[in-house]
Structures are given as C-alpha cells and as structure tokens.
Design a protein around this motif. Structure first.
Motif, mmCIF file in Angstrom:
data_model
loop_
_atom_site.group_PDB
_atom_site.id
_atom_site.type_symbol
_atom_site.label_atom_id
_atom_site.label_comp_id
_atom_site.label_asym_id
_atom_site.label_seq_id
_atom_site.Cartn_x
_atom_site.Cartn_y
_atom_site.Cartn_z
ATOM 1 N N ALA A 266 1.278 2.677 3.576
ATOM 2 C CA ALA A 266 0.336 2.196 4.587
ATOM 3 C C ALA A 266 0.345 0.675 4.663
ATOM 4 C CB ALA A 266 -1.072 2.706 4.263
ATOM 5 N N ARG A 267 0.420 0.014 3.493
ATOM 6 C CA ARG A 267 0.459 -1.453 3.486
ATOM 7 C C ARG A 267 1.728 -1.983 4.162
ATOM 8 N NH1 ARG A 267 -1.592 -1.142 -1.902
ATOM 9 N NH2 ARG A 267 0.472 -1.599 -2.757
ATOM 10 N N TYR B 135 3.525 -0.507 6.560
ATOM 11 C CA TYR B 135 3.359 -0.340 8.007
ATOM 12 C C TYR B 135 2.457 -1.434 8.572
ATOM 13 C CZ TYR B 135 5.663 4.170 8.851
ATOM 14 O OH TYR B 135 6.600 5.173 9.017
ATOM 15 N N ALA B 136 1.329 -1.679 7.892
ATOM 16 C CA ALA B 136 0.385 -2.686 8.377
ATOM 17 C C ALA B 136 1.020 -4.063 8.416
ATOM 18 C CB ALA B 136 -0.860 -2.695 7.492
ATOM 19 N N GLY C 225 2.937 -4.447 11.436
ATOM 20 C CA GLY C 225 2.208 -4.251 12.687
ATOM 21 C C GLY C 225 2.471 -2.901 13.324
ATOM 22 N N GLU D 298 1.992 1.573 13.214
ATOM 23 C CA GLU D 298 1.072 2.639 12.829
ATOM 24 C C GLU D 298 1.837 3.740 12.091
ATOM 25 O OE1 GLU D 298 -2.226 3.158 13.117
ATOM 26 O OE2 GLU D 298 -2.478 1.122 13.888
ATOM 27 N N THR E 247 2.119 9.776 4.940
ATOM 28 C CA THR E 247 0.941 9.294 5.656
ATOM 29 C C THR E 247 -0.289 9.932 5.016
ATOM 30 O OG1 THR E 247 2.180 9.043 7.716
ATOM 31 C CG2 THR E 247 -0.221 9.166 7.891
#
Length: 413
Positions: free
Chosen positions: A155-156, A158-159, A162, A164, A172
């Motif tokens: 998740a980090r 992907y963030a 930028g 989802e 996920t």
C-alpha cells in the motif's frame, strides 16, 4: 505416532535404514498449474522421489505426481477442474479445508502412520487443528511475508507512486483474508518460511523464532541454452509489472547507470495498465524494450547478463533460482528472498535503493571479468538450487516441527 518423525528421518538417513515418512499434503488450488501450483507440484514430486509416502489433497490436478501414495481432489468432477468461482471462492476454500481435515482424522483413525500435515494458505485452519488434536506436526506453507506486512508495504509503494491498489488482488488489504491467515498461523505447529526476509516479518510481530521453520524453494535444473557473449550488455526484468515487483526502481537505476548508454534492458511480463502509464517516460528510453509475456523464461535469462528484481515484498522468488542456473547474475532487493552468495553469485540492495543498484550495474559494465566470474560461480552451484536439494531442507523442517510437538506434549504432561 507409532514412531517419532525425528527417529524416522534419522533412520532414513542411515545406510540401509528403514521406516517410511508419510505426509498429507493439502493444496487448495490446481496442483501443477503455473505459479504456486508449480511450486506445490515440485515439493510433492520431490518428496515422493525422496521416498516419502505423499497423500495429496488438491482442489484439482493439472500435472500428476507419479508415485503418490494417494490423491484426492476436492474441486474436480469426472477429471475436470471445477472453478473456485462456481462455488464462491471462500466457500470453495472452506470446503477443501473440511475435506482435508476429515482425511487427517480418517487416515489416522484407520491406523495409517501419517507423520506430517503440510498445508497451504487460506484453506488449512481445520486441517491444522485436526493434526494438532492427534498430536501430528502440522506445518503451514508461508509463500510470502506476513500478510499484514505485505498489505502495509505494498500500500505504501502504491501511495508513493500516486496509484490506487487494485481491489481484490492478493496483496491489497482484505481484513477477512488477514483474519483467516492469522488463524492458520496460530493453528500450525510451525510455519514454513522460505527466506530470512519472510522470517523477519513474523519476528517483528512477536512470533517465536522456534516456530519459523526455515526451508526454501528451488528450480528445475536443466542444461540452459548457450549464452551469447558477443551482444551488448543486457539486463532483464521477468515478472508481473506491478509496483510490488519494483520495476520502477529497476528502470530508474538502469537509466541512471552507464549500462543504458550502449546496453539494453528487456522487460518481460504483463504490465498493469495504470502502472505502465506511470512508467511511460522511463519505458520510452531508447535502451528499454517491452517484450510482453514469455513462455521461455530460461531462454530469456540465458540471453541476459543480469536480472533486475528490486521487489518490495516477496517470499523467495523462483526466478532468482532460475537466473543463477542460467548464468544470469541476479541484482535483487533484500526482500526478494534470493538464495545467493553476496558478491559471488549475485548482489542485493535495500528496497528502493536506486543509487546502489545503479552502482552495481556500473561495476559489472566496467569490469566484465567480475561479471563473467559471478556468472560462472552461479552456474556452478546449480545442484544446490534444485528442487531435490530444497526437499532436504523441507524434511529437516518437518523434523523441527516434530520436536516442537513433542516438546509441547511433554510440557503439558
């Protein structure tokens, strides 16, 4: 058990030794299919070749294991696979677990000498609990890091880009899946971890190191295609094109290195659409070629000088074994779970460290004798990377699980 696993393993290792180790091997997908199905097939197949009585419980069988003691399919009808989605994925996995758990009870209550239960994720809590009730070592395969860790780091990543995370994918965040996996972790006598990278994520969450049973994976060792030493310096990426696999780090390091001036970087695998759009400027570099999915990974690896896998989260990537057998030097992150001799058969870097990876590429471009030596050293240890060698580590892990069960039984007496 009529005879302890530890003693059986000791007897089998002695010249002329006797005793037969039996394993109930539960895999809730298509055994022998690409991906984890191939990993599971090789484990079961090599256990049989090592003289183990292997009782297979699989959703279906894409590739038979010759010599298995018995085979039971849970999602197949008249020899044809029944898709999980037909029953609903969760219901299909629960059904597989229930059937496998029942077989543990029936086989043992019928006087069979099943010594180990080896189960895979998402369909094993009842199976492992059945083994525990009967005092049988139940081990649970851990093909990736602790699931909570995987969710967090992916998740980090992907963030940071930028993007989802893709809904429904295995990395996920899914609270229900996490709860299932945590119940399986608790039910198992021991967890089969394929690398220290995986073990560390469990230790960080308070798991007892004794329960983390080190084993490893392997690869099929065949004579690789002849290597071409006349072409340009070639790097290859082979895998899913997603943030988890770190292709962005590989591209940044490649374009920053001297290798990109005259060499080429070949990208093989399916690229996620949004990720490919994000990478478009790097993929457009004249030295980068996007080749798509290949059906001949060993040929691809044998044609390259180095393999780049700056993965963010992994168990122990099979491609890192295959690369070494092919003489393709792996330059991988510490999260890849690679079995390499640092600086001898490959090199590692911290996750996301573009500068170190670029420097490693520079070194191997500027000093071809170092590259040649590492390639030769990697190929020379092919037998150590085979599935047969991996099976010896798995058998040793079974022995550790037996000792854990015996210690727990003695403590409760």
């Amino acid at each position: 058990m009529s005879e302890s696993l530890e003693r059986l393993l000791w007897r089998r290792a002695r010249p002329g030794g006797g005793g037969v180790l039996a394993v109930l091997y539960s895999f809730p997908h298509a055994l022998g299919a690409p991906g984890i199905g191939w990993t599971a097939w090789n484990q079961a197949n090599e256990l049989v070749r090592a003289g183990v009585d292997v009782h297979i419980v699989a959703a279906s069988v894409a590739k038979p294991v010759e010599g298995a003691a018995s085979v039971r399919t849970t999602l197949a009808f008249r020899g044809r696979r029944v898709p999980h989605r037909l029953l609903g994925r969760d219901r299909a996995l629960r059904y597989h677990d229930a059937v496998a758990a029942g077989l543990v009870d029936r086989l043992l209550s019928a006087g069979s000498d099943e010594d180990v239960v080896h189960a895979w994720p998402l369909a094993s809590v009842r199976t492992l609990q059945a083994a525990r009730r009967l005092g049988i070592p139940g081990v649970r395969e851990v093909p990736n890091t602790h699931t909570a860790h995987a969710y967090d780091v992916v998740a980090r990543e992907y963030a940071a880009l930028g993007l989802e995370p893709r809904r429904g994918e295995s990395h996920t965040a899914d609270p229900r899946r996490l709860a299932t996996e945590e119940s399986e972790y608790a039910a198992a006598a021991g967890l089969l971890v394929p690398s220290e990278a995986v073990a560390e994520t469990f230790l960080a969450r308070g798991f007892d190191d004794d329960r983390l049973l080190r084993h490893r994976y392997g690869c099929t060792v065949t004579m690789p295609p002849a290597r071409d030493s006349d072409g340009p310096f070639t790097a290859v990426f082979l895998g899913r094109g997603s943030p988890r696999k770190g292709l962005h780090t590989a591209l940044e390091a490649w374009t920053a290195s001297k290798a990109s001036a005259e060499g080429r970087f070949l990208v093989y695998g399916l690229l996620d659409e949004d990720y490919a759009a994000h990478l478009a400027p790097l993929l457009a570099h004249p030295s980068v070629e996007v080749r798509g999915v290949t059906s001949e990974p060993m040929r691809v690896l044998a044609s390259a000088d180095v393999m780049l896998l700056p993965t963010v989260e992994e168990g122990s990537a099979l491609v890192t074994y295959e690369a070494q057998v092919a003489g393709c030097v792996p330059l991988v992150s510490v999260a890849a779970g690679a079995v390499i001799d640092e600086g001898v058969t490959g090199m590692t870097h911290e996750v996301g460290d573009v500068d170190v990876l670029a420097a490693q590429l520079d070194l191997l471009v500027e000093r071809p004798e170092v590259l040649a030596g590492m390639s030769t050293a990697a190929m020379a240890r092919a037998d150590q990377l085979s599935w047969a060698a991996a099976t010896q580590a798995t058998l040793a892990a079974y022995g550790e699980a037996a000792r854990l069960v015996r210690r727990s039984t003695d403590a409760a007496a």
